[in-house]
Design a protein around this motif. Structure first.
Motif, PDB file in Angstrom:
ATOM      1  N   LEU A  90      19.291  39.841   8.951  1.00 20.65           N
ATOM      2  CA  LEU A  90      20.603  40.249   8.460  1.00 20.65           C
ATOM      3  C   LEU A  90      21.624  39.115   8.546  1.00 20.65           C
ATOM      4  O   LEU A  90      22.595  39.091   7.793  1.00 20.65           O
ATOM      5  CB  LEU A  90      21.090  41.469   9.248  1.00 20.65           C
ATOM      6  CG  LEU A  90      22.403  42.105   8.806  1.00 20.65           C
ATOM      7  CD1 LEU A  90      22.342  42.517   7.333  1.00 20.65           C
ATOM      8  CD2 LEU A  90      22.724  43.317   9.681  1.00 20.65           C
ATOM      9  N   THR A  91      21.408  38.159   9.435  1.00 20.26           N
ATOM     10  CA  THR A  91      22.363  37.053   9.579  1.00 20.26           C
ATOM     11  C   THR A  91      22.290  36.070   8.418  1.00 20.26           C
ATOM     12  O   THR A  91      23.236  35.317   8.181  1.00 20.26           O
ATOM     13  CB  THR A  91      22.114  36.275  10.890  1.00 20.26           C
ATOM     14  OG1 THR A  91      20.803  35.691  10.861  1.00 20.26           O
ATOM     15  CG2 THR A  91      22.235  37.198  12.088  1.00 20.26           C
ATOM     16  N   PRO A 113      26.876  42.869   6.353  1.00 21.26           N
ATOM     17  CA  PRO A 113      26.814  43.568   7.646  1.00 21.26           C
ATOM     18  C   PRO A 113      28.024  44.472   7.839  1.00 21.26           C
ATOM     19  O   PRO A 113      29.107  44.213   7.311  1.00 21.26           O
ATOM     20  CB  PRO A 113      26.813  42.426   8.667  1.00 21.26           C
ATOM     21  CG  PRO A 113      26.400  41.213   7.905  1.00 21.26           C
ATOM     22  CD  PRO A 113      26.922  41.409   6.514  1.00 21.26           C
ATOM     23  N   GLU A 139      19.874  49.556  20.969  1.00 18.03           N
ATOM     24  CA  GLU A 139      20.515  48.562  20.109  1.00 18.03           C
ATOM     25  C   GLU A 139      20.604  49.124  18.692  1.00 18.03           C
ATOM     26  O   GLU A 139      19.812  49.984  18.296  1.00 18.03           O
ATOM     27  CB  GLU A 139      19.743  47.235  20.120  1.00 18.03           C
ATOM     28  CG  GLU A 139      18.245  47.366  19.946  1.00 18.03           C
ATOM     29  CD  GLU A 139      17.530  46.048  20.186  1.00 18.03           C
ATOM     30  OE1 GLU A 139      18.205  45.006  20.303  1.00 18.03           O
ATOM     31  OE2 GLU A 139      16.282  46.055  20.243  1.00 18.03           O
ATOM     32  N   SER A 140      21.594  48.661  17.957  1.00 20.00           N
ATOM     33  CA  SER A 140      21.817  49.198  16.615  1.00 20.00           C
ATOM     34  C   SER A 140      22.493  48.159  15.725  1.00 20.00           C
ATOM     35  O   SER A 140      23.240  47.310  16.209  1.00 20.00           O
ATOM     36  CB  SER A 140      22.676  50.461  16.679  1.00 20.00           C
ATOM     37  OG  SER A 140      23.909  50.202  17.352  1.00 20.00           O
ATOM     38  N   ILE A 141      22.202  48.238  14.441  1.00 17.92           N
ATOM     39  CA  ILE A 141      22.863  47.409  13.438  1.00 17.92           C
ATOM     40  C   ILE A 141      23.151  48.272  12.220  1.00 17.92           C
ATOM     41  O   ILE A 141      22.547  49.341  12.042  1.00 17.92           O
ATOM     42  CB  ILE A 141      21.997  46.202  13.007  1.00 17.92           C
ATOM     43  CG1 ILE A 141      20.636  46.680  12.492  1.00 17.92           C
ATOM     44  CG2 ILE A 141      21.864  45.188  14.127  1.00 17.92           C
ATOM     45  CD1 ILE A 141      19.792  45.562  11.880  1.00 17.92           C
ATOM     46  N   ARG A 167      17.529  42.342  12.704  1.00 18.97           N
ATOM     47  CA  ARG A 167      18.786  41.748  13.152  1.00 18.97           C
ATOM     48  C   ARG A 167      18.880  40.275  12.761  1.00 18.97           C
ATOM     49  O   ARG A 167      19.918  39.814  12.270  1.00 18.97           O
ATOM     50  CB  ARG A 167      18.917  41.901  14.662  1.00 18.97           C
ATOM     51  CG  ARG A 167      20.189  41.277  15.248  1.00 18.97           C
ATOM     52  CD  ARG A 167      20.332  41.629  16.703  1.00 18.97           C
ATOM     53  NE  ARG A 167      19.092  41.384  17.424  1.00 18.97           N
ATOM     54  CZ  ARG A 167      18.777  41.978  18.581  1.00 18.97           C
ATOM     55  NH1 ARG A 167      19.605  42.852  19.118  1.00 18.97           N
ATOM     56  NH2 ARG A 167      17.639  41.698  19.192  1.00 18.97           N
ATOM     57  N   THR A 168      17.789  39.540  12.951  1.00 23.06           N
ATOM     58  CA  THR A 168      17.785  38.120  12.609  1.00 23.06           C
ATOM     59  C   THR A 168      17.906  37.916  11.102  1.00 23.06           C
ATOM     60  O   THR A 168      18.665  37.057  10.632  1.00 23.06           O
ATOM     61  CB  THR A 168      16.498  37.450  13.122  1.00 23.06           C
ATOM     62  OG1 THR A 168      16.427  37.613  14.539  1.00 23.06           O
ATOM     63  CG2 THR A 168      16.492  35.966  12.793  1.00 23.06           C
ATOM     64  N   ARG A 189      27.990  51.131  19.495  1.00 22.87           N
ATOM     65  CA  ARG A 189      26.690  50.914  20.108  1.00 22.87           C
ATOM     66  C   ARG A 189      25.934  52.239  20.117  1.00 22.87           C
ATOM     67  O   ARG A 189      26.430  53.254  20.594  1.00 22.87           O
ATOM     68  CB  ARG A 189      26.867  50.399  21.544  1.00 22.87           C
ATOM     69  CG  ARG A 189      25.573  50.296  22.360  1.00 22.87           C
ATOM     70  CD  ARG A 189      24.776  49.078  21.978  1.00 22.87           C
ATOM     71  NE  ARG A 189      23.623  48.922  22.881  1.00 22.87           N
ATOM     72  CZ  ARG A 189      23.631  48.175  23.979  1.00 22.87           C
ATOM     73  NH1 ARG A 189      24.736  47.519  24.324  1.00 22.87           N
ATOM     74  NH2 ARG A 189      22.548  48.080  24.738  1.00 22.87           N
ATOM     75  N   PHE A 202      13.018  45.512  15.304  1.00 18.59           N
ATOM     76  CA  PHE A 202      14.479  45.445  15.336  1.00 18.59           C
ATOM     77  C   PHE A 202      14.947  43.995  15.343  1.00 18.59           C
ATOM     78  O   PHE A 202      15.918  43.648  14.662  1.00 18.59           O
ATOM     79  CB  PHE A 202      15.026  46.176  16.555  1.00 18.59           C
ATOM     80  CG  PHE A 202      16.508  46.409  16.489  1.00 18.59           C
ATOM     81  CD1 PHE A 202      17.020  47.593  16.002  1.00 18.59           C
ATOM     82  CD2 PHE A 202      17.396  45.419  16.895  1.00 18.59           C
ATOM     83  CE1 PHE A 202      18.397  47.791  15.915  1.00 18.59           C
ATOM     84  CE2 PHE A 202      18.758  45.609  16.818  1.00 18.59           C
ATOM     85  CZ  PHE A 202      19.268  46.793  16.325  1.00 18.59           C
ATOM     86  N   ASP A 203      14.272  43.137  16.104  1.00 16.72           N
ATOM     87  CA  ASP A 203      14.640  41.718  16.140  1.00 16.72           C
ATOM     88  C   ASP A 203      14.518  41.082  14.755  1.00 16.72           C
ATOM     89  O   ASP A 203      15.362  40.273  14.364  1.00 16.72           O
ATOM     90  CB  ASP A 203      13.753  40.971  17.133  1.00 16.72           C
ATOM     91  CG  ASP A 203      14.131  41.243  18.577  1.00 16.72           C
ATOM     92  OD1 ASP A 203      15.252  41.745  18.805  1.00 16.72           O
ATOM     93  OD2 ASP A 203      13.302  40.969  19.469  1.00 16.72           O
TER      94      ASP A 203
END
Length: 239
Positions: free
Chosen positions: A139-140, A160, A169-171, A136-137, A165, A132-133
């Motif tokens: 995606l930035t 994005p 955790e979720s994106i 998330r990273t 929530r 997940f990290d």
């Protein structure tokens, strides 16, 4: 490749029970759906993942929902990687390429020719958190990339999206790809746009990945179904 609907891969309900996809996902502040805060434990088995996967009873009137087990050995793609290494990291992370085991689903919605997809994946230790990290990273900084899929070369844009929530955790993000359609699918435009929604949720040591495909419009994976799956992911790890 699992349930990803992108051209490099294979392929809203009014409350529980199904209906047609397409209702906008509700934006909200973190905490709109409570986090589970489950400590990662032993990985769930393929059978355990299958037992909590979506079924026809969850999506009323759906003609077909597939359920296919996938091991890490099945995750190798025959396509070259995306031109942007960060975007490739994002795609690999959401598709659970390094999970202990995963279960992929393709969902043929009622009265829609465009499918949805879901992947449940189980990881050992902190594997789910690490995956997940990475997503998330990545995606930035992942915004645009080119690649090759079943339909040939393509150019994709990544954006994005905001969602409530979900789980621990979720994106969410959306990928758009200009495509040339077959004559019987022409929308009146010279070039149509393949529009994909992607949602990744982590609950303890399990991730849920939900995808939605549309052409020339923005559809959303039914949030009620995502919430239902998240609850099952939590319950299975508390058993």
């Amino acid at each position: 490749m699992g349930a990803a609907l992108t051209v490099w891969g294979i392929t809203a309900c009014a409350g529980p029970g199904g209906g047609r996809p397409g209702s906008p996902a509700t934006s909200g502040s973190p905490g709109a759906v409570s986090a589970t805060s489950i400590a990662p434990g032993p990985p769930l088995s393929a059978q355990a993942l299958k037992s909590i996967a979506l079924t026809g009873d969850d999506v009323a009137g759906t003609p077909h929902i597939s359920l296919d087990e996938r091991s890490p050995d099945d995750s190798d793609s025959t396509f070259p990687p995306a031109s942007n290494a960060t975007c490739q990291t994002l795609l690999d992370a959401v598709d659970a390429t390094d999970a202990s085991v995963a279960v992929d689903q393709n969902i043929n919605w009622l009265d829609s020719i465009w499918p949805g997809g879901a992947t449940l994946a189980s990881y050992p230790g902190t594997g789910a958190e690490n995956a997940f990290d990475r997503a998330r990273t990545s995606l930035t900084t992942c915004h645009d990339f080119t690649g090759v899929g079943f339909t040939g070369k393509y150019t994709a844009h990544v954006e994005p999206e905001k969602i409530p929530r979900l789980g621990d955790e979720s994106i969410a993000f959306r990928i758009t790809v200009p495509v040339k359609q077959a004559p019987d699918l022409r929308s009146g435009r010279r070039v149509s746009v393949r529009n994909e929604e992607h949602i990744l949720v982590r609950v303890g040591g399990v991730t849920g990945y939900f995808t939605m495909l549309a052409m020339d419009r923005s559809d959303h994976f039914p949030l009620a179904l995502v919430e239902r799956e998240v609850a099952r992911m939590a319950k299975a790890q508390r058993a």
